[in-house]
Design an enzyme around this catalytic site. Structure first.
Site, PDB file in Angstrom:
ATOM      1  N   GLU A   1       0.127  -2.142  -5.541  1.00 27.42           N
ATOM      2  CA  GLU A   1      -0.447  -0.996  -4.835  1.00 27.42           C
ATOM      3  C   GLU A   1      -1.745  -1.428  -4.160  1.00 27.42           C
ATOM      4  O   GLU A   1      -2.770  -1.626  -4.833  1.00 27.42           O
ATOM      5  CB  GLU A   1      -0.714   0.153  -5.811  1.00 27.42           C
ATOM      6  CG  GLU A   1      -1.095   1.434  -5.070  1.00 27.42           C
ATOM      7  CD  GLU A   1      -1.466   2.585  -6.005  1.00 27.42           C
ATOM      8  OE1 GLU A   1      -1.588   2.373  -7.225  1.00 27.42           O
ATOM      9  OE2 GLU A   1      -1.651   3.694  -5.493  1.00 27.42           O
TER      10      GLU A   1
ATOM     11  N   LYS B   1       6.491   6.467 -26.261  1.00 26.51           N
ATOM     12  CA  LYS B   1       6.888   6.315 -24.859  1.00 26.51           C
ATOM     13  C   LYS B   1       7.430   7.601 -24.227  1.00 26.51           C
ATOM     14  O   LYS B   1       8.285   7.540 -23.346  1.00 26.51           O
ATOM     15  CB  LYS B   1       7.923   5.179 -24.730  1.00 26.51           C
ATOM     16  CG  LYS B   1       7.389   3.850 -25.232  1.00 26.51           C
ATOM     17  CD  LYS B   1       8.426   2.761 -25.291  1.00 26.51           C
ATOM     18  CE  LYS B   1       7.821   1.454 -25.787  1.00 26.51           C
ATOM     19  NZ  LYS B   1       8.820   0.414 -26.021  1.00 26.51           N
TER      20      LYS B   1
ATOM     21  N   ASP C   1       3.379  -3.569 -23.518  1.00 26.91           N
ATOM     22  CA  ASP C   1       4.659  -2.933 -23.242  1.00 26.91           C
ATOM     23  C   ASP C   1       4.457  -1.922 -22.120  1.00 26.91           C
ATOM     24  O   ASP C   1       3.730  -0.934 -22.276  1.00 26.91           O
ATOM     25  CB  ASP C   1       5.156  -2.239 -24.515  1.00 26.91           C
ATOM     26  CG  ASP C   1       6.603  -1.788 -24.397  1.00 26.91           C
ATOM     27  OD1 ASP C   1       7.031  -1.416 -23.282  1.00 26.91           O
ATOM     28  OD2 ASP C   1       7.316  -1.798 -25.416  1.00 26.91           O
TER      29      ASP C   1
ATOM     30  N   HIS D   1      -5.980   3.675   2.279  1.00 33.95           N
ATOM     31  CA  HIS D   1      -4.587   3.274   2.154  1.00 33.95           C
ATOM     32  C   HIS D   1      -4.055   2.722   3.469  1.00 33.95           C
ATOM     33  O   HIS D   1      -3.254   1.800   3.479  1.00 33.95           O
ATOM     34  CB  HIS D   1      -3.735   4.460   1.688  1.00 33.95           C
ATOM     35  CG  HIS D   1      -3.682   4.569   0.205  1.00 33.95           C
ATOM     36  ND1 HIS D   1      -2.937   3.721  -0.578  1.00 33.95           N
ATOM     37  CD2 HIS D   1      -4.295   5.406  -0.646  1.00 33.95           C
ATOM     38  CE1 HIS D   1      -3.075   4.041  -1.840  1.00 33.95           C
ATOM     39  NE2 HIS D   1      -3.905   5.062  -1.922  1.00 33.95           N
TER      40      HIS D   1
END
Lengths: 388, 388, 388, 388
Positions: free
Chosen positions: B91, B220, B295, B383
């Site tokens: 990104e 999660k 993770d 951006h």
């Protein structure tokens, strides 16, 4: 004003270096470390990379699960297709588990998948003088949708404004714009389009845009708005697993599977105040996203959703997954990296819709395998053998 | 029973191949694709990799933000320390943005961080005959905590059972075990320990463990249980940004910053039904996790939390972040990969607590920079310049 | 400053009248209405009433369901007891429905109930200079619990401080005090006790109490904190309904009942983002609260919770309810009104725990009957016959 | 089968008595109690009452707050109108507090209110064979909306089907029907209409209706679906309080008010995982509902929503409330009781929209007064004086 800056403590700014190598060498020298692997793994041409202060690349092991056999609801024919699923992970047993799920699906005749393109959303917040002006602004937005659409679509030929929704709290007006971004995940282009519309609004009706994102998008945060209204793509997948397959491949029974699902994904998730009524969507979504160049932070949206299961009258096991907010693309963003391009070529999906379908099937496979493992108490054994 | 398997459709099983190279070549030939970069990026020794059906590695660009200047609440002295922050991302603008936040923090004298080790959790579900037996079982668990602790700690010398909590819904008893897993994130070892305790329970009081994970962990998935009770590590960071720094580095004013924060992180998140009352925790958490071998699916837990801000009487700007559930480690799992080891050496954290502190500071820097950008309407411009 | 007040528009202040009658007559004359029934229904002595600007009373029809046959987990013996349940409601079919549930319970040998006294909570918010001071304050609170307890218990002999919990977000420290308030619901007394402690804190460590309630209580708002940590009393009830009873009394089958429960209370509530995984707890709680003089706004907390069901191997039907946050009392508040005293005498509960047990059983009866109705598609027919 | 029934324990069935008096006398004799007040308060004609096993009536003290000065967004003119607000409550200080809020509003020139008629919802759940059939059913529903509308509107001339929404999870299809029910709250009539449509659906496309309510309504349970999509009526109210009024009437300052609001309604509610970002909506909603004959269990929906506040540049204080799900009516249900009719005559609202507007203003007044009290630390003192 003189900004105090302790030069002995804060070292030279990394962005002052011209090359990746120089930055890396500066860190190596300064911190007395070696960054050999980070240099070696750096296989992309830098001009294609969007990451500042670059020092190289980091790797994740890439495994392949499947083949996954699915048919798409969207296609008129009943033709089934097989896909290999690249998964980037460091969690032992994950690829094996998804593969086992794929096997069970394949032996049962394949899964059905379906994708609805809700659209990528951006949700700016505007400020008015109170509810009177807020309500008038809401009316204006609905009446001038076509004008806004025109402004938005000027910013990119790859983008369509699909619809908008509003919510008002006093002086705050939240607008949720939904965009079709073709093959791209598209957050950047919808931000630019939203910014354009916001300026148009400010110019035309003197309502101030407080922030181009007012968390009404809502991007990369768990939220019921995304669950209930969808974001990106809604994805469904289901399969009827033959009872023999459940026994031989999954080593459990439909009844045991169902009971674990009910205790865990339903009542357990309710007791936890969760938006994830599933076993482990996030594991498959994260590994699939890492392999195919998606934005990893969108794992958050991908972790939401519901798995259902049911023992059918003939003793077979029905399992389905529903992911209400999958942010995924086949072009742009991280998909341009070489290793991601190659992973995408393994899948061979022609559109982001097809890619989402494959993800749906992979998530279904992952749910099937993990819930079966839990049902037979083999989860910790699998982790002992593969995970350490 | 003969399991029907259409061999023409479902190709040879990838796990039948002996080497990564064979698997890769099979796919290349079969799918008529090239997997050159995936082969080239494969820089780790395979015996250290936990990923089945391996075909190579996939890469992410690695940038470095910082230096980040923080002092830890845990340390008696007020000594501040500088850290470089490796971030793996595709990104554009993310690393630059965090760096800008670090600069503002450094010029304001540094941030304060604090970490509480709540403990990694596993939440199995047990089944009884009804609330009478459930309540008796709850009593038994509390009385026999030391016995359970003994059983759990037999399974690993790196693990301590800290406490347990229970919730009852009819025949279902959910138990949440909290573990200290030292430097490791530790999900595998706590699963094994929980499995051991579950068998001990089944043997001793005939209450059946339905599933070693009953989503009361809850792993999660976004969930209020993790937000309210914490999971892994609770992390706080805060800073007082001088008004001159807000103006010169962040190009906005404390008042504008505060108003955007209020409209977006508070009211906007409330309107969205979110568990993330922040600007973009998930971006920094995902990039930090990808860089340091955590993770990636734990980005879900890391996206929860609250950013606060306040304009002080002297005109300076106070900003804080609170992450209630950070799952992080310095040993085990993906941290053993070479590129992750090198990234960890850039940070130089000696413990997982210190690593969590640095993450806290990085998230604070990221929040500061993004909220400032939104406040000045420069988000889409940033951006446009960096992201495409 | 002269406060502008348009005397022609805003009429005389009601609190300037000395008697209920004068107020009522003023309204009758001024608005050209008659308040005959409101006058007639005013059966309490005014000195016992806590309601300002009184003009009389309003009524609700009072029905009685039952008898409800329950045994308490708390009691050593297995003795079952029967209770009549007064319910104040204007919803046709509700009393009949609870009665039917009671009948099914009684014919199946009675239900089991259990109550845990979590404690009434008050959650003030304090303000510090940042996380350092917040963390120090948290430590101070834990170390000085006994001092705080002493201060709190000075304010009433009917109140005990049981424990406290804290959460920190930057400069904000939320403290949740849990009190045992004996037979009373007790919100007023815990507010006074919390106010006393807050002043003690302000005096002793110079941390400012921003608000004696910081919505960390959290009172009369739906919230996961109350669901997960409990508030007031946690209440459970369960029963094994004989399959013959399900057929003859409830006109459905255990399997149909289970399927409706799963589709509605589990998956339906998940799809709705609900904290109520039940059929209609709120109906019974509201009617029971209105009959027995509880605070009606606490229906909000009482609507949360989970119903579970299961078809047993012998074909019988297990049903349970869990209400995590029941705010209830037998003394103080509205319980002092004559009609409430009489309703309480119908139940005959000696303590607020026993009253909560009866409520638990009544809620179980209500769930059983409604889910059975839905399972057989008779809901709308029942409403057609009784509701209009 | 012989159903065992212990006649010595379970007394005669209350529904076997013919009159309210007989039932009451039976209980009096059997339980050795007196139900004098319950008999005396029974002021309604029984044929108008919808409550089975009736034994009389129960009362709540009725106070009147106001006058409340509001203008409606819906009306073209800016004319303001004054309303008296009947509130049934046993919580000391509530009526006085709302009155104080009304005074502050009136002295500041009145509040603005607005109501949007979202529609009453019923959300049945249907069962299919899997996602293919579910998606086809969804298409069918959208295509056949007019047919469904026709079926629904056959059941009552007071009801219009406005729209429908669907959500799919595997074999489960949840449909949310939105109805305009004119002046009535209307749950009964929409249940009957939904039942009619469900039978039509079952007949025409062989999809089974599992339950006429699948908790996708979602009725009387806290739920994000209602918050985000609205239910019944969305209600807004706001006011600009002059700084002098804040000082003289509310005894605080706009700044203190704002800080308490932020700490409590925003950050505190976030920390609690709440759907109520307000101070005490439920208190006013419950008291207003009890006074005007609404369904008390709908207090649950009414407790959701957001209060906002802001200090304006000139030092005045802006405050707003937003209630996304108000279930309210002026005809049918409990509104037919005499005391409720009289309370409605005090308000004098001609439509349920106007009634909702008055409720919005009353809630605004209640928020203003309580937040001001908390800001000045007078809450516990007010309770000490009035509450005990």
């Amino acid at each position: 004003m003189i900004l105090y800056f302790d030069s002995t403590n804060i070292s030279m700014n990394l962005k002052d270096f011209k090359t990746t190598k120089e930055r890396r060498e500066f860190l190596e020298k300064n911190l007395k470390i070696e960054l050999v692997a980070i240099a070696k793994a750096h296989v992309d041409e830098e001009k294609t990379i969007r990451c500042e202060n670059l020092i190289g690349s980091t790797v994740l092991p890439l495994g392949v699960a499947g083949p996954l056999r699915i048919s798409s609801f969207a296609k008129a024919s009943e033709d089934k297709k097989n896909y290999y699923i690249p998964l980037a992970t460091t969690e032992g047993a994950l690829v094996a588990s998804v593969s086992r799920g794929c096997k069970a699906i394949g032996l049962s005749g394949g899964a059905t998948v379906s994708v609805e393109n809700v659209g990528v959303t951006r949700g700016p917040v505007f400020e008015t003088s109170g509810i009177k002006e807020s309500l008038k602004f809401e009316n204006w937005l609905n009446k001038n949708f076509n004008l806004l659409k025109f402004e938005a679509e000027k910013t990119s030929s790859h983008l369509k404004l699909k619809k908008l929704g509003t919510r008002i709290a006093g002086t705050y007006v939240y607008v949720r714009f939904y965009f079709d971004t073709q093959g791209a995940m598209g957050m950047n282009m919808v931000t630019i389009a939203t910014d354009e519309m916001s300026r148009f609004i400010e110019k035309n009706i003197k309502v101030k845009c407080l922030s181009v994102s007012g968390n009404f998008c809502i991007d990369k945060k768990p939220a019921w708005l995304n669950f209930i209204s969808g974001r990106g793509k809604k994805v469904w997948a289901d399969v009827i697993l033959k009872k023999e397959v459940v026994k031989e491949v999954l080593k459990t029974t439909p009844k045991n599977f169902f009971e674990v699902w009910l205790a865990k994904c339903m009542i357990g998730s309710a007791m936890s105040g969760s938006l994830g009524f599933n076993a482990h969507f996030a594991n498959i979504v994260a590994a699939f996203f890492a392999a195919t160049g998606q934005d990893l932070a969108h794992t958050v949206e991908g972790s939401m959703g519901i798995t259902t299961s049911k023992v059918l009258k003939n003793g077979d096991l029905y399992v389905s997954v529903y992911l209400p907010a999958v942010m995924i693309g086949t072009v742009g963003g991280g998909t341009t990296l070489k290793t991601k391009q190659e992973a995408l070529s393994i899948i061979g999906a022609k559109t982001s819709l097809e890619l989402a379908e494959v993800l749906g099937g992979a998530v279904l496979a992952g749910e099937i395998s993990l819930l079966a493992s839990l049902a037979e108490g083999t989860l910790s054994k699998a982790h002992q053998r593969l995970g350490r």
